[in-house]
Design an enzyme around this catalytic site. Structure first.
Site, mmCIF file in Angstrom:
data_model
loop_
_atom_site.group_PDB
_atom_site.id
_atom_site.type_symbol
_atom_site.label_atom_id
_atom_site.label_comp_id
_atom_site.label_asym_id
_atom_site.label_seq_id
_atom_site.Cartn_x
_atom_site.Cartn_y
_atom_site.Cartn_z
ATOM 1 N N GLY A 27 74.875 -7.766 -57.876
ATOM 2 C CA GLY A 27 76.145 -7.968 -57.308
ATOM 3 C C GLY A 27 77.246 -7.348 -58.076
ATOM 4 N N LEU A 28 76.799 -6.301 -58.846
ATOM 5 C CA LEU A 28 77.917 -5.559 -59.551
ATOM 6 C C LEU A 28 78.494 -4.406 -58.841
ATOM 7 C CD1 LEU A 28 76.417 -5.264 -63.103
ATOM 8 C CD2 LEU A 28 78.359 -6.578 -62.523
ATOM 9 N N GLY A 29 77.761 -3.677 -57.853
ATOM 10 C CA GLY A 29 78.451 -2.872 -57.046
ATOM 11 C C GLY A 29 79.407 -3.547 -56.150
ATOM 12 N N LYS A 30 78.976 -4.528 -55.519
ATOM 13 C CA LYS A 30 80.120 -5.463 -54.585
ATOM 14 C C LYS A 30 81.364 -5.643 -55.465
ATOM 15 C CE LYS A 30 79.474 -9.762 -52.178
ATOM 16 N NZ LYS A 30 78.698 -10.683 -51.627
ATOM 17 N N GLN A 72 71.763 5.850 -46.821
ATOM 18 C CA GLN A 72 71.125 4.872 -47.361
ATOM 19 C C GLN A 72 72.118 3.598 -47.769
ATOM 20 O OE1 GLN A 72 71.360 7.935 -48.802
ATOM 21 N NE2 GLN A 72 71.221 7.854 -50.979
ATOM 22 N N TYR A 99 78.294 -0.762 -47.673
ATOM 23 C CA TYR A 99 79.669 -0.905 -47.685
ATOM 24 C C TYR A 99 80.212 -1.629 -46.288
ATOM 25 C CZ TYR A 99 80.138 2.991 -51.174
ATOM 26 O OH TYR A 99 79.868 3.880 -52.211
#
Ligand SMILES: CC(C)(COP(=O)(O)OP(=O)(O)OC[C@H]1O[C@@H](n2cnc3c(N)ncnc32)[C@H](O)[C@@H]1OP(=O)(O)O)[C@@H](O)C(=O)NCCC(=O)NCCS
Length: 174
Positions: A121-124, A149, A154
């Protein structure tokens, strides 16, 4: 699966970390293995460029001249890094930056989460934080260039592919 709590629904908490260079929002983890560590966002653009290079190496990106990376960071509108602090050790585990005309538009670049910290969940969290900071500056048109990919990554965050048929166009030196 929510490992990272107190992200964006809670009131903004500014926390001073152990290191004065690490001032930002703290993310609290409920994951047992990471309970001893703390995760911070930082807006500090005085970054250790070697730490950033190591992070980019970890996801297999081609190296870029550090002198140009330094300039790109200096000239960015917003620079967000994500750090893990464990004891007195700190490690850069995420990064994103945005360029902008300071009025209408911003473009997000160089989004990366270290492989050991992906799918948590860190990218989000990184993208939501970046959007929040840009919206705070009244920027309403936020764009990025997505590798094929990660288009769905996004999309889940509200980005629209080719809105109204608009296509990105690139010019490269021949
Ligand atoms: C792309 C990247 C930043 C995602 O970071 P992450 O921390 O692994 O992503 P998250 O765990 O926050 O995932 C958030 C959501 O997106 C989904 N997701 C993550 N990566 C995805 C992908 N490549 N394709 C589709 N969905 C993806 C997750 O399943 C999750 O869905 P959910 O909200 O329904 O649970 C990370 O994988 C990365 O650094 N990749 C290498 C560098 C890169 O490709 N950067 C983008 C350049 S344009």
């Amino acid at each position: 699966m929510v490992f990272w709590k107190r992200l964006f629904n809670a009131p903004e908490t500014m926390t001073t970390a152990e290191s004065p260079s690490l001032q930002g929002e703290i993310l609290e983890t409920s994951k047992e293995a990471l309970r001893e560590s703390r995760i911070f966002f930082s807006l500090d653009r005085e970054l250790d460029l070697y730490a950033l290079e190591e992070l980019c190496d970890a996801v297999g990106w081609a190296r870029r001249p550090l002198r140009k990376v330094k300039k790109a960071i200096e000239c960015s509108f917003l620079v967000v890094s994500l750090w893990e602090v464990r004891g007195n050790r700190k490690r850069m585990i995420g990064f994103a930056r945005a360029t902008s005309d300071h009025a209408f538009n911003a473009t997000i670049w160089d989004v990366v989460i270290h492989p050991s910290f992906q799918s948590k969940g860190l990218g989000k969290a990184l993208i939501k934080y970046t959007i929040k900071k840009l919206r705070n500056e009244d920027i309403s048109n936020i764009t990025l260039f997505a590798d094929p990919q990660v288009i769905d990554f996004y999309r889940r965050l509200g980005f629209v592919l080719d809105p109204e048929g608009i296509k990105g166009m690139f010019w490269y030196p021949s």
